[in-house]
Design a protein around this motif. Sequence first.
Motif, PDB file in Angstrom:
ATOM      1  N   ILE A 107     -57.832  15.218 -13.285  1.00 46.90           N
ATOM      2  CA  ILE A 107     -57.880  16.527 -12.628  1.00 46.90           C
ATOM      3  C   ILE A 107     -59.035  17.358 -13.197  1.00 46.90           C
ATOM      4  O   ILE A 107     -59.716  18.063 -12.453  1.00 46.90           O
ATOM      5  N   GLU A 108     -59.287  17.232 -14.500  1.00 44.70           N
ATOM      6  CA  GLU A 108     -60.390  17.984 -15.118  1.00 44.70           C
ATOM      7  C   GLU A 108     -61.722  17.604 -14.480  1.00 44.70           C
ATOM      8  O   GLU A 108     -62.550  18.460 -14.169  1.00 44.70           O
ATOM      9  N   ASP A 128     -46.908  16.402   2.846  1.00 42.85           N
ATOM     10  CA  ASP A 128     -47.554  17.510   3.575  1.00 42.85           C
ATOM     11  C   ASP A 128     -49.075  17.484   3.434  1.00 42.85           C
ATOM     12  O   ASP A 128     -49.737  18.461   3.764  1.00 42.85           O
ATOM     13  N   PHE A 129     -49.637  16.391   2.915  1.00 37.10           N
ATOM     14  CA  PHE A 129     -51.087  16.323   2.688  1.00 37.10           C
ATOM     15  C   PHE A 129     -51.848  16.570   3.992  1.00 37.10           C
ATOM     16  O   PHE A 129     -51.596  15.921   5.004  1.00 37.10           O
ATOM     17  N   ARG A 134     -60.567  24.797   2.143  1.00 35.43           N
ATOM     18  CA  ARG A 134     -61.362  23.616   1.788  1.00 35.43           C
ATOM     19  C   ARG A 134     -60.547  22.346   2.036  1.00 35.43           C
ATOM     20  O   ARG A 134     -59.318  22.367   2.005  1.00 35.43           O
ATOM     21  N   THR A 135     -61.273  21.252   2.272  1.00 35.66           N
ATOM     22  CA  THR A 135     -60.628  19.965   2.540  1.00 35.66           C
ATOM     23  C   THR A 135     -61.139  18.938   1.539  1.00 35.66           C
ATOM     24  O   THR A 135     -62.338  18.916   1.242  1.00 35.66           O
ATOM     25  N   PHE A 136     -60.239  18.103   1.035  1.00 33.53           N
ATOM     26  CA  PHE A 136     -60.588  17.112   0.015  1.00 33.53           C
ATOM     27  C   PHE A 136     -60.155  15.718   0.466  1.00 33.53           C
ATOM     28  O   PHE A 136     -59.338  15.565   1.366  1.00 33.53           O
ATOM     29  N   PHE A 137     -60.748  14.716  -0.178  1.00 32.89           N
ATOM     30  CA  PHE A 137     -60.488  13.317   0.182  1.00 32.89           C
ATOM     31  C   PHE A 137     -59.603  12.643  -0.874  1.00 32.89           C
ATOM     32  O   PHE A 137     -59.882  12.743  -2.069  1.00 32.89           O
ATOM     33  N   LEU A 138     -58.623  11.915  -0.402  1.00 35.76           N
ATOM     34  CA  LEU A 138     -57.763  11.082  -1.241  1.00 35.76           C
ATOM     35  C   LEU A 138     -58.135   9.630  -0.986  1.00 35.76           C
ATOM     36  O   LEU A 138     -58.047   9.153   0.149  1.00 35.76           O
ATOM     37  N   ASN A 145     -50.021  14.835  -5.798  1.00 37.18           N
ATOM     38  CA  ASN A 145     -49.394  16.106  -6.203  1.00 37.18           C
ATOM     39  C   ASN A 145     -50.457  17.173  -6.482  1.00 37.18           C
ATOM     40  O   ASN A 145     -50.281  18.338  -6.124  1.00 37.18           O
ATOM     41  N   TYR A 146     -51.540  16.755  -7.117  1.00 38.07           N
ATOM     42  CA  TYR A 146     -52.645  17.697  -7.374  1.00 38.07           C
ATOM     43  C   TYR A 146     -53.211  18.232  -6.051  1.00 38.07           C
ATOM     44  O   TYR A 146     -53.409  19.442  -5.879  1.00 38.07           O
TER      45      TYR A 146
END
Length: 311
Positions: free
Chosen positions: A28-29, A120-121, A95-99, A83-84
């Motif tokens: 996460i850091e 809920d992602f 903003r939108t992020f990629f998993l 979860n993050y």
Amino acid sequence: MVSTKTEIAGFEFDNCLMNAAGVACMTIEELEEVKQSSAGTFVTKTATLEARQGNPEPRYHDVPLGSINSMGLPNHGLDYYLNYLLELQDKEPDRTFFLSLVGMSPEETHTILKKVQESDFRGLTELNLSCPNVPGKPQIAYDFETTDKILSEVFAYFTKPLGIKLPPYFDIVHFDQAAAIFNQYPLKFVNCVNSVGNGLYIEDESVVIRPKNGFGGIGGEYIKPTALANVHAFYQRLKPEIQIIGTGGVLTGRDAFEHILCGASMVEIGTTLHKEGVAAFERITNELKEIMAEKGYESLEDFRGKLKYID
Ligand code: RRO
């Protein structure tokens, strides 16, 4: 005014540059550092269902013209990243992020994707079909029958925006065959390319990484022509609803410019990010903007896919 903003699957990003999965995205850091940089978004380290240690070290080595790695899919497990991201999407709804994810078997891939589907992602999911480094596990996307089967099974239940990370292909017939498969599915993007698998780098009389007697995925300057060929080959062949993310050999704004010229809507930085840190995003963005300004381009649409041929 010159802008490098872009869009993937209807989601907007202030900048077209982001990290490539595997670099600056295990914890996460690290993800927070990319998030707070000039990058438009981030992708997580490819997650498996359970956490994995990966291969023994040394397993990543920067070399003058790029990098070699055999990480072996070390990661903190799906829940850590999911979860993050679930918390983050409430904190930063604009903003939108990629998993990024993949199972150690097709069954595990379905278990993971069903968990994401039921969560809920709201971000983008990238299925990694191209890890070159797990002993005994071939790169899925080099097996077209298995790839077709997995995609047909996935789209029976998965309705969130999904793309795939591909290995480089080296034959025109393979571009044709792969594109014919991908065009059958409601994919939102393909990401070209993962590392060039199973290279061998030698210093003095020895390999430089421990796993697999030194064989590992090659990134960086070595791979730009292959990356650009894959971006453009799929840009030419895929239906327009499937966008392209360009990855491979981006050291400068000029390299990012070439990926976009070949058809990329987003450009990822791996080896250079590992060598230079997140400052690479600002530098490369400024270099890209300078090229655009010189050419009179205001947006990526002004030149995306407009590679010129010699008649
Ligand atoms: O973890 C790795 O060894 C790894 C992966 Br999952 C990948 O997709 N690409 C790569 O170069 N290394």
